[in-house]
Design a protein around this motif. Structure first.
Motif, PDB file in Angstrom:
ATOM      1  N   ILE A 200       0.845  -1.193   0.000  1.00 18.46           N
ATOM      2  CA  ILE A 200       0.000   0.000   0.000  1.00 18.46           C
ATOM      3  C   ILE A 200       0.874   1.234   0.000  1.00 18.46           C
ATOM      4  CG2 ILE A 200      -1.764   1.279   1.254  1.00 18.46           C
ATOM      5  CD1 ILE A 200      -2.671  -1.459   2.411  1.00 18.46           C
ATOM      6  N   VAL A 201       0.635   2.105  -0.953  1.00 17.18           N
ATOM      7  CA  VAL A 201       1.367   3.369  -1.042  1.00 17.18           C
ATOM      8  C   VAL A 201       0.339   4.472  -0.905  1.00 17.18           C
ATOM      9  CG1 VAL A 201       2.741   4.836  -2.572  1.00 17.18           C
ATOM     10  CG2 VAL A 201       3.069   2.358  -2.619  1.00 17.18           C
ATOM     11  N   ARG A 202       0.644   5.461  -0.089  1.00 23.22           N
ATOM     12  CA  ARG A 202      -0.344   6.516   0.092  1.00 23.22           C
ATOM     13  C   ARG A 202       0.185   7.872  -0.370  1.00 23.22           C
ATOM     14  NH1 ARG A 202      -4.674   4.079   3.005  1.00 23.22           N
ATOM     15  NH2 ARG A 202      -3.909   2.468   4.389  1.00 23.22           N
ATOM     16  N   ALA A 203      -0.625   8.557  -1.129  1.00 24.11           N
ATOM     17  CA  ALA A 203      -0.282   9.919  -1.524  1.00 24.11           C
ATOM     18  C   ALA A 203      -0.516  10.834  -0.329  1.00 24.11           C
ATOM     19  CB  ALA A 203      -1.137  10.352  -2.705  1.00 24.11           C
ATOM     20  N   SER A 204       0.346  11.830  -0.170  1.00 19.82           N
ATOM     21  CA  SER A 204       0.207  12.697   0.992  1.00 19.82           C
ATOM     22  C   SER A 204      -0.737  13.859   0.710  1.00 19.82           C
ATOM     23  CB  SER A 204       1.572  13.235   1.407  1.00 19.82           C
ATOM     24  OG  SER A 204       2.178  13.845   0.296  1.00 19.82           O
ATOM     25  N   LYS A 205      -1.127  14.004  -0.538  1.00 24.44           N
ATOM     26  CA  LYS A 205      -2.194  14.938  -0.893  1.00 24.44           C
ATOM     27  C   LYS A 205      -2.900  14.381  -2.120  1.00 24.44           C
ATOM     28  CE  LYS A 205       0.626  18.148  -3.761  1.00 24.44           C
ATOM     29  NZ  LYS A 205       1.551  17.210  -4.308  1.00 24.44           N
ATOM     30  N   ARG A 206      -4.022  14.941  -2.457  1.00 25.47           N
ATOM     31  CA  ARG A 206      -4.757  14.458  -3.628  1.00 25.47           C
ATOM     32  C   ARG A 206      -3.945  14.736  -4.888  1.00 25.47           C
ATOM     33  NH1 ARG A 206     -10.242  14.320  -5.223  1.00 25.47           N
ATOM     34  NH2 ARG A 206     -10.351  13.137  -7.165  1.00 25.47           N
ATOM     35  N   GLU A 207      -3.562  13.697  -5.580  1.00 24.52           N
ATOM     36  CA  GLU A 207      -2.710  13.858  -6.751  1.00 24.52           C
ATOM     37  C   GLU A 207      -3.480  13.773  -8.059  1.00 24.52           C
ATOM     38  OE1 GLU A 207       0.212  14.815  -6.699  1.00 24.52           O
ATOM     39  OE2 GLU A 207       1.187  14.187  -4.848  1.00 24.52           O
ATOM     40  N   GLY A 208      -4.599  13.087  -8.051  1.00 26.39           N
ATOM     41  CA  GLY A 208      -5.256  12.780  -9.313  1.00 26.39           C
ATOM     42  C   GLY A 208      -4.692  11.474  -9.842  1.00 26.39           C
ATOM     43  N   LEU A 209      -5.424  10.848 -10.731  1.00 21.40           N
ATOM     44  CA  LEU A 209      -5.046   9.482 -11.094  1.00 21.40           C
ATOM     45  C   LEU A 209      -3.731   9.415 -11.860  1.00 21.40           C
ATOM     46  CD1 LEU A 209      -5.615   8.242 -14.254  1.00 21.40           C
ATOM     47  CD2 LEU A 209      -7.881   9.004 -13.647  1.00 21.40           C
ATOM     48  N   ILE A 210      -3.356  10.462 -12.556  1.00 22.99           N
ATOM     49  CA  ILE A 210      -2.141  10.402 -13.380  1.00 22.99           C
ATOM     50  C   ILE A 210      -0.895  10.400 -12.487  1.00 22.99           C
ATOM     51  CG2 ILE A 210      -0.788  11.638 -15.141  1.00 22.99           C
ATOM     52  CD1 ILE A 210      -4.441  12.251 -15.225  1.00 22.99           C
ATOM     53  N   ARG A 211      -0.810  11.346 -11.582  1.00 29.36           N
ATOM     54  CA  ARG A 211       0.352  11.364 -10.689  1.00 29.36           C
ATOM     55  C   ARG A 211       0.321  10.199  -9.706  1.00 29.36           C
ATOM     56  NH1 ARG A 211      -0.494  16.971 -11.219  1.00 29.36           N
ATOM     57  NH2 ARG A 211      -1.782  16.967  -9.355  1.00 29.36           N
ATOM     58  N   ALA A 212      -0.883   9.723  -9.360  1.00 27.96           N
ATOM     59  CA  ALA A 212      -0.974   8.538  -8.499  1.00 27.96           C
ATOM     60  C   ALA A 212      -0.365   7.335  -9.219  1.00 27.96           C
ATOM     61  CB  ALA A 212      -2.431   8.266  -8.121  1.00 27.96           C
ATOM     62  N   ARG A 213      -0.613   7.218 -10.506  1.00 27.10           N
ATOM     63  CA  ARG A 213      -0.025   6.112 -11.266  1.00 27.10           C
ATOM     64  C   ARG A 213       1.494   6.227 -11.314  1.00 27.10           C
ATOM     65  NH1 ARG A 213      -4.103   5.689 -16.441  1.00 27.10           N
ATOM     66  NH2 ARG A 213      -5.911   4.990 -15.250  1.00 27.10           N
TER      67      ARG A 213
END
Ligand code: UD2
Ligand code: MN
Length: 574
Positions: A200-213
């Motif tokens: 599990i990897v968590r983004a520290s802010k809302r990135e949107g699906l592109i940067r999340a990928r």
């Protein structure tokens, strides 16, 4: 009344939707219960058999979930789960809230095992011995999610674990794009602790699906990356055919056939046939029949086919090739456009994009986007302008016309342009000529832009969304707004008044929108730029507006009647 662009039914998220967190407080979803409703890792498949069986495949609402009331397995083999019409008020409330939070029927999903079995949609050809290379590389499966329903997320993960040969599945990387639903926190960690392959990897802010990928790719360790949406179900044998293609040629980017999981019943609809991806000048992805030129290349319909574009969510790519292509433009926010960016550059920079019919993965197609986007920015437009600036060359103008030539602030794209130069990618014209020759090029139109009626003050324009849902319906009128969108039309050389694949059509009743058929007849219009009349070919009548400016009419032609006079914004008959 300009077209709203967004996923998947062109609707931007409804700002009036309550935040998921607020809903959670009112009604704890199954996920916030102590016992997850999902499968125990023992593989016991009776875990969701809470509700009782009704008559004729219809269900009655669940009783106490702890009670082992029956051995019925809802949705097994991809069968639909239909709730009865006479739900109690309490259950109805749960059902409604599930819909509101997810834009699919979460209540039904919660009834279905996260290990449910699915039909095998593969052609016999796919199962022949020796079909795939023996030595295939392993893949990292990357699944990004923002506030995904617990049972749906788990079913996605389990379908990968259950149906991928273990030696080909290096890991599953779950990228949490800053969700705020309760189950996305500790509960997910606790549950997945039982599955060592899941990270599990968590983004520290809302990135949107592109940067999340991109974040997921950073943590991936296998030589091939496989992306999936967080509401998918993989079927038997889905992975081998994808990896096989990449092993034969590292520059091949592959997509499974995307089957549909119904948003209301969770029925798995395996398609016998499949389509390839295209796009229109709104830079919206669309599906097309496999073109004749492609079909002729194959002996068996299960062989991989070239596709001009990918839908975006489900694909495998060699990691080194992805990096060579500069992965995604990390300036893309939230949702949209990245699928076309990757498609265009795959083709233009030396790769091949294929749909592999032996690989089937189900996906829940939703009619609206359930989560929050950014407020105050049209992210999809911004992404699409970045895409156009870098990849579309002289064809960018056709998209810009569709957005009223208002590019807005799209940030800096110089490093992306640099990348394209460095890679020595082919021009967009090459792509259109060779990979997507079916696309209608607006430059070949005689006239384009708004179609303004000169009568009654001259402020009324031809206006229709021209989406699939609008086909067969009367074409509309609206005050001219000069922003392209639903008022952008083209007059083709062959006399069609069209947008993308939709044509103005008159068969004696009302003027409607109809798929362009290319054989003139009811779709043949003649525009006279001197008299401003638009005359219909077969009926010889002229297009007019009603006196209340609400309706399109077809009347006997009369050059002195201003309500029959029209002006195409850009007219160039040369
Ligand atoms: C399609 C693609 C999707 C993506 C999109 C264009 C398929 C089946 N789906 O839309 O993958 O390419 O077109 O951008 O081809 N998500 C986040 N953070 C966000 C927003 C979304 O992590 O800010 C996740 C979301 O939970 C989901 C995935 O990204 O797992 C795709 O989002 P979607 O399901 O709303 O997109 P979809 O299927 O309408
Ligand atoms: Mn999706």
């Amino acid at each position: 009344y300009t077209e709203q662009r967004g996923p998947p039914a062109d609707t931007n998220p409804d700002p009036a939707l309550p935040a998921p967190a607020a809903l959670l407080k009112k009604t704890p979803e199954p996920s916030s219960a102590k016992e997850p409703p999902a499968a125990a890792p023992s593989g016991d498949s009776h875990e969701n058999a809470g509700p009782e069986e009704g008559v004729g495949g219809v269900l009655v609402p669940p009783r106490d979930p702890d009670e082992d009331s029956s051995s019925v397995q809802y949705g097994e083999m991809g069968k639909p789960v239909v709730l009865p019409a006479n739900l109690s008020a309490d259950v109805k409330k749960l059902v409604d809230e599930g819909w509101q939070k997810n834009a699919f029927n979460q209540y039904v999903s919660d009834l279905i095992s996260v290990h449910r079995k699915l039909p095998d949609p593969r052609d016999q050809w796919c199962k022949e011995p020796g079909r795939y290379l023996e030595k295939l590389p392993a893949t990292s499966v990357i699944i990004c999610f923002h506030n995904e329903a617990w049972s749906v997320l788990l079913r996605t993960v389990h379908s990968v674990l259950d149906r991928s040969p273990p030696h080909l599945l290096k890991e599953i990387i779950l990228v949490d794009d800053f969700s705020d639903m309760a189950h996305t926190k500790r509960q997910l960690e606790d549950y997945m602790a039982m599955y060592p392959k899941v990270k599990i990897v968590r983004a520290s802010k809302r990135e949107g699906l592109i940067r999340a990928r991109l974040l997921g790719a950073k943590h991936a360790t296998a030589p091939v990356l496989t992306y999936l949406d967080s509401h998918c179900e993989c079927t038997t044998g889905w992975l081998e055919p994808l990896l096989d293609r990449i092993t034969r040629d590292r520059t091949t980017v592959v997509c499974p056939v995307i089957d549909s999981i119904e948003d209301d019943t969770f029925e798995y609809k395996g398609k016998g046939s499949y389509q390839v991806g295209g796009f229109n000048w709104n830079l919206q992805f669309n599906w097309h029949a496999v073109p004749e030129r492609e079909r002729k290349k194959h002996k068996n319909s299960a062989e991989p086919v070239w596709s001009p574009t990918m839908a975006g969510g489900l694909f495998s790519i060699d990691r080194a090739f992805f990096e060579k292509l500069g992965t995604y433009d990390s300036g893309f926010d939230i949702w949209g456009g990245e699928n076309l960016e990757l498609s265009f550059k795959t083709w233009m920079c030396g790769g091949t994009l294929e749909i592999v019919p032996c690989s089937h993965v189900g996906h829940i197609f939703r009619k609206r986007s359930p989560y929050k986007w950014r407020s105050g920015v049209n992210v999809l437009k911004r992404n699409s302008v970045r895409l156009s600036e870098v990849w579309l060359d002289e064809y960018a103008k056709y998209y810009y016309q569709r957005i009223g030539n208002d590019l807005g602030d799209y940030g800096n794209v110089s490093s992306r342009k640099e990348l394209r130069k460095k890679l020595g990618c082919k021009p967009f014209k090459w792509y259109l000529d060779n990979i997507y020759p079916e696309l209608f090029i607006p430059g070949e139109a005689v006239a384009s832009g708004e179609v303004r009626n000169l009568g009654l003050g001259g402020k009324t324009c031809l206006d229709s969304p021209a989406r699939k849902a609008d086909l067969h319906k009367p074409a509309g009128l609206y005050p001219c707004h000069n922003q392209g969108g639903n008022q952008y039309w083209m007059l083709s050389k062959s006399g069609e008044i069209r947008r993308d694949e939709t044509c103005l059509d008159y068969a004696g009743q009302e003027v409607i929108l109809y798929p362009c058929h290319g054989s003139k007849g009811n779709q043949f219009w003649q525009y006279n730029s001197d008299t401003h009349l638009i005359q219909h070919g077969s009926s010889k009548k002229c297009l007019a507006i009603s006196s209340n400016k609400q309706k399109l009419l077809m009347e006997e032609c009369d050059i002195s009647n201003q309500q029959q006079q029209w002006k195409f914004q850009n007219y160039d008959p040369s």
